[in-house]
Design a protein around this motif. Structure first.
Motif, PDB file in Angstrom:
ATOM      1  N   LEU A  49       4.096 -10.222  -3.406  1.00 18.26           N
ATOM      2  CA  LEU A  49       4.354 -10.138  -4.821  1.00 18.26           C
ATOM      3  C   LEU A  49       3.852  -8.775  -5.272  1.00 18.26           C
ATOM      4  CD1 LEU A  49       3.989 -13.793  -6.393  1.00 18.26           C
ATOM      5  CD2 LEU A  49       6.231 -12.445  -5.823  1.00 18.26           C
ATOM      6  N   TYR A  50       2.649  -8.355  -4.877  1.00 20.25           N
ATOM      7  CA  TYR A  50       2.046  -7.194  -5.286  1.00 20.25           C
ATOM      8  C   TYR A  50       2.839  -6.029  -4.734  1.00 20.25           C
ATOM      9  CZ  TYR A  50      -1.193  -3.408  -5.575  1.00 20.25           C
ATOM     10  OH  TYR A  50      -2.074  -2.240  -5.542  1.00 20.25           O
ATOM     11  N   VAL A  51       3.413  -5.967  -3.422  1.00 24.51           N
ATOM     12  CA  VAL A  51       4.261  -5.142  -2.801  1.00 24.51           C
ATOM     13  C   VAL A  51       5.204  -4.803  -3.629  1.00 24.51           C
ATOM     14  CG1 VAL A  51       5.208  -4.245  -0.785  1.00 24.51           C
ATOM     15  CG2 VAL A  51       2.828  -5.317  -0.607  1.00 24.51           C
ATOM     16  N   TRP A  52       6.024  -5.885  -3.787  1.00 25.20           N
ATOM     17  CA  TRP A  52       7.287  -6.049  -4.498  1.00 25.20           C
ATOM     18  C   TRP A  52       7.301  -5.504  -5.915  1.00 25.20           C
ATOM     19  CZ3 TRP A  52       8.272  -9.365  -8.895  1.00 25.20           C
ATOM     20  CH2 TRP A  52       9.644  -9.330  -9.420  1.00 25.20           C
ATOM     21  N   PHE A  53       6.250  -5.804  -6.641  1.00 29.92           N
ATOM     22  CA  PHE A  53       6.006  -5.075  -8.008  1.00 29.92           C
ATOM     23  C   PHE A  53       5.807  -3.575  -7.901  1.00 29.92           C
ATOM     24  CE2 PHE A  53       2.752  -3.234 -11.002  1.00 29.92           C
ATOM     25  CZ  PHE A  53       3.424  -3.899 -12.256  1.00 29.92           C
ATOM     26  N   LEU A  54       5.008  -3.089  -6.955  1.00 23.39           N
ATOM     27  CA  LEU A  54       4.841  -1.897  -6.664  1.00 23.39           C
ATOM     28  C   LEU A  54       6.143  -1.219  -6.321  1.00 23.39           C
ATOM     29  CD1 LEU A  54       1.606  -1.693  -4.688  1.00 23.39           C
ATOM     30  CD2 LEU A  54       1.764  -0.968  -7.053  1.00 23.39           C
ATOM     31  N   HIS A  55       6.985  -1.783  -5.472  1.00 25.73           N
ATOM     32  CA  HIS A  55       8.258  -1.146  -5.242  1.00 25.73           C
ATOM     33  C   HIS A  55       9.442  -1.363  -6.414  1.00 25.73           C
ATOM     34  CE1 HIS A  55      11.809   0.010  -3.045  1.00 25.73           C
ATOM     35  NE2 HIS A  55      12.452  -1.201  -2.981  1.00 25.73           N
ATOM     36  N   ASP A  56       9.624  -2.314  -6.852  1.00 21.89           N
ATOM     37  CA  ASP A  56      10.608  -2.499  -7.874  1.00 21.89           C
ATOM     38  C   ASP A  56      10.064  -2.201  -9.335  1.00 21.89           C
ATOM     39  OD1 ASP A  56      11.899  -3.739  -5.712  1.00 21.89           O
ATOM     40  OD2 ASP A  56      12.566  -5.519  -6.869  1.00 21.89           O
ATOM     41  N   PHE A  57       8.996  -2.173  -9.582  1.00 22.59           N
ATOM     42  CA  PHE A  57       8.774  -1.752 -11.021  1.00 22.59           C
ATOM     43  C   PHE A  57       7.889  -0.510 -11.085  1.00 22.59           C
ATOM     44  CE2 PHE A  57       9.703  -6.229 -11.244  1.00 22.59           C
ATOM     45  CZ  PHE A  57      10.111  -6.577 -12.457  1.00 22.59           C
ATOM     46  N   VAL A  58       6.895  -0.351 -10.230  1.00 23.56           N
ATOM     47  CA  VAL A  58       6.359   1.087 -10.173  1.00 23.56           C
ATOM     48  C   VAL A  58       7.239   2.147  -9.647  1.00 23.56           C
ATOM     49  CG1 VAL A  58       4.250   2.164  -9.755  1.00 23.56           C
ATOM     50  CG2 VAL A  58       3.943  -0.090 -10.311  1.00 23.56           C
ATOM     51  N   GLY A  59       8.143   1.728  -8.870  1.00 27.40           N
ATOM     52  CA  GLY A  59       9.052   2.827  -8.325  1.00 27.40           C
ATOM     53  C   GLY A  59       8.735   3.441  -7.134  1.00 27.40           C
ATOM     54  N   LEU A  60       7.697   2.665  -6.301  1.00 25.25           N
ATOM     55  CA  LEU A  60       7.047   3.416  -5.230  1.00 25.25           C
ATOM     56  C   LEU A  60       8.083   3.126  -3.976  1.00 25.25           C
ATOM     57  CD1 LEU A  60       3.356   2.557  -5.616  1.00 25.25           C
ATOM     58  CD2 LEU A  60       4.531   4.690  -6.088  1.00 25.25           C
ATOM     59  N   GLU A  61       8.354   4.159  -2.972  1.00 28.98           N
ATOM     60  CA  GLU A  61       9.017   3.721  -1.957  1.00 28.98           C
ATOM     61  C   GLU A  61       8.438   2.867  -0.923  1.00 28.98           C
ATOM     62  OE1 GLU A  61      11.297   6.579   1.695  1.00 28.98           O
ATOM     63  OE2 GLU A  61      10.369   7.616  -0.166  1.00 28.98           O
ATOM     64  N   PHE A 196       0.892  -2.534   1.550  1.00 30.04           N
ATOM     65  CA  PHE A 196       2.004  -3.182   2.361  1.00 30.04           C
ATOM     66  C   PHE A 196       1.023  -3.356   3.782  1.00 30.04           C
ATOM     67  CE2 PHE A 196       4.428  -2.133   6.084  1.00 30.04           C
ATOM     68  CZ  PHE A 196       5.875  -2.834   5.860  1.00 30.04           C
ATOM     69  N   THR A 197      -0.047  -2.598   3.816  1.00 29.40           N
ATOM     70  CA  THR A 197      -0.846  -2.895   4.971  1.00 29.40           C
ATOM     71  C   THR A 197      -1.431  -4.295   4.685  1.00 29.40           C
ATOM     72  OG1 THR A 197      -1.472  -0.657   5.213  1.00 29.40           O
ATOM     73  CG2 THR A 197      -2.836  -2.221   6.325  1.00 29.40           C
ATOM     74  N   LEU A 198      -2.158  -4.588   3.716  1.00 33.91           N
ATOM     75  CA  LEU A 198      -2.507  -5.912   3.412  1.00 33.91           C
ATOM     76  C   LEU A 198      -1.517  -6.909   3.771  1.00 33.91           C
ATOM     77  CD1 LEU A 198      -4.903  -7.612   2.087  1.00 33.91           C
ATOM     78  CD2 LEU A 198      -3.871  -7.055  -0.174  1.00 33.91           C
ATOM     79  N   ALA A 199      -0.398  -6.857   3.067  1.00 34.14           N
ATOM     80  CA  ALA A 199       0.466  -7.826   3.046  1.00 34.14           C
ATOM     81  C   ALA A 199       0.821  -8.247   4.496  1.00 34.14           C
ATOM     82  CB  ALA A 199       1.793  -7.553   2.365  1.00 34.14           C
ATOM     83  N   CYS A 200       1.042  -7.218   5.709  1.00 34.83           N
ATOM     84  CA  CYS A 200       1.344  -7.426   6.808  1.00 34.83           C
ATOM     85  C   CYS A 200       0.071  -8.069   7.627  1.00 34.83           C
ATOM     86  CB  CYS A 200       1.562  -5.966   7.589  1.00 34.83           C
ATOM     87  SG  CYS A 200       3.182  -5.454   7.063  1.00 34.83           S
TER      88      CYS A 200
END
Length: 302
Positions: A49-61, A196-200
């Motif tokens: 969920l943290y990775v998704w937030f960074l991607h969708d809301f913060v706009g990080l690739e 992303f590293t943490l999630a994996c």
């Protein structure tokens, strides 16, 4: 101006302290493996969920992972589990405190592995700071056993000491591997790299421990699910701590991060003194003072 990795590392140490306190509550209901499994299993969803937030809301690739990334991530996850297992194994020995003390060489070993694996530079001042803090940890450990520092030094070749050194080595390799995995992703977004590293890694560790517990400790996974209320908080606080650790180690040398992370000992000391009204010996006070001094020297040299 304070560098970003400093407050992130302090936050990591605080969250880890909170997670450890909550995990102790679970040890009365779960086995050691079960209480350890909780930190991974209940962290998978928050991590993604943290990775998704960074991607969708913060706009990080979103990073594009590759074989080298997965190799470093798997190595980091495996050595972290091995390090934890070795620490747990130490409790079977009468003088396990000696081994636990030697496991604290993690910071020194992380510095060595960082140089070998990543070529991370280490200033003379930072190395002095790391050694000051380690002597402080040594003093704190010595205060809790009759033999004192002399006993710890003379026990260097004992089995618990060697297991402790192996545990510290695994923790050191783990920290450097996580940094290597994050940096291998490239890009400018260190937050998404670390997240992303943490999630994996969390998924890898959850699967590995689930397979182990299914075959060696049947019923523990059910117990973990049954105690979801406290376990979920453990997973969330553990994920927050890991996210901060991974982020700090993506920004800065892993040895520096782990050295500053010893401020966790100061948090533990403060809690025992001010909240639980526990008295401390002169040796413990000296140890805490050296840890704090080492941290100050580290910050002045970075």
């Amino acid at each position: 101006m304070i560098e970003l990795w400093i407050p992130i590392t302090i936050a990591a140490a605080f969250c880890q302290n909170l997670r450890s306190a909550l995990q102790k509550h679970l040890t009365s209901k779960l086995s050691t493996s079960g209480a350890t499994f909780v930190r991974f299993f209940y962290a998978v969803l928050p991590a993604w969920l943290y990775v998704w937030f960074l991607h969708d809301f913060v706009g990080l690739e979103m990073p594009d992972p590759h074989p080298l990334f997965f190799a470093y991530a798997a190595l980091g996850g495996a050595t972290q589990i091995a390090a934890t297992a070795l620490l747990v194994y130490l409790f079977a020995f009468r003088n396990f405190a000696v081994g636990t003390t030697y496991s604290k060489t993690e910071t020194v070993q992380a510095a060595i592995f960082g140089i070998v694996i990543l070529g991370d530079p280490l200033t003379a001042g930072a190395m002095v700071a790391i050694m000051i803090s380690f002597v402080g940890v040594l003093a704190i450990s010595a205060a809790k056993q009759a033999a004192g520092i002399r006993g710890i030094v003379l026990s260097l070749t004992s089995k618990p000491a060697l297991i402790g050194l192996a545990s510290g080595a695994c923790f050191g390799v783990s920290a450097v591997s996580y940094r290597a995995a994050s940096l291998s992703l490239g890009g400018e977004g260190f937050l998404i790299q670390a997240g992303f590293t943490l999630a994996c890694v969390t998924i890898m560790q959850t699967v590995a421990m689930a397979i182990y517990m299914r075959s060696r400790e049947p019923g523990q996974i059910t117990a973990v699910l049954r105690n979801w209320k406290v376990a979920a908080v453990v997973g969330l606080s553990g994920m927050a701590a890991s996210a901060c650790w991974f982020t700090a180690m993506t920004i800065q040398n892993a040895a520096y991060v782990r050295a500053l992370g010893q401020i966790e000992l100061v948090f533990t000391f403060a809690a025992s003194y001010f909240i639980f009204k526990e008295k401390s010996s002169h040796m413990e006070l000296v140890g805490i003072g050296l840890v704090v001094a080492g941290i100050f020297v580290l910050l002045l040299n970075t």
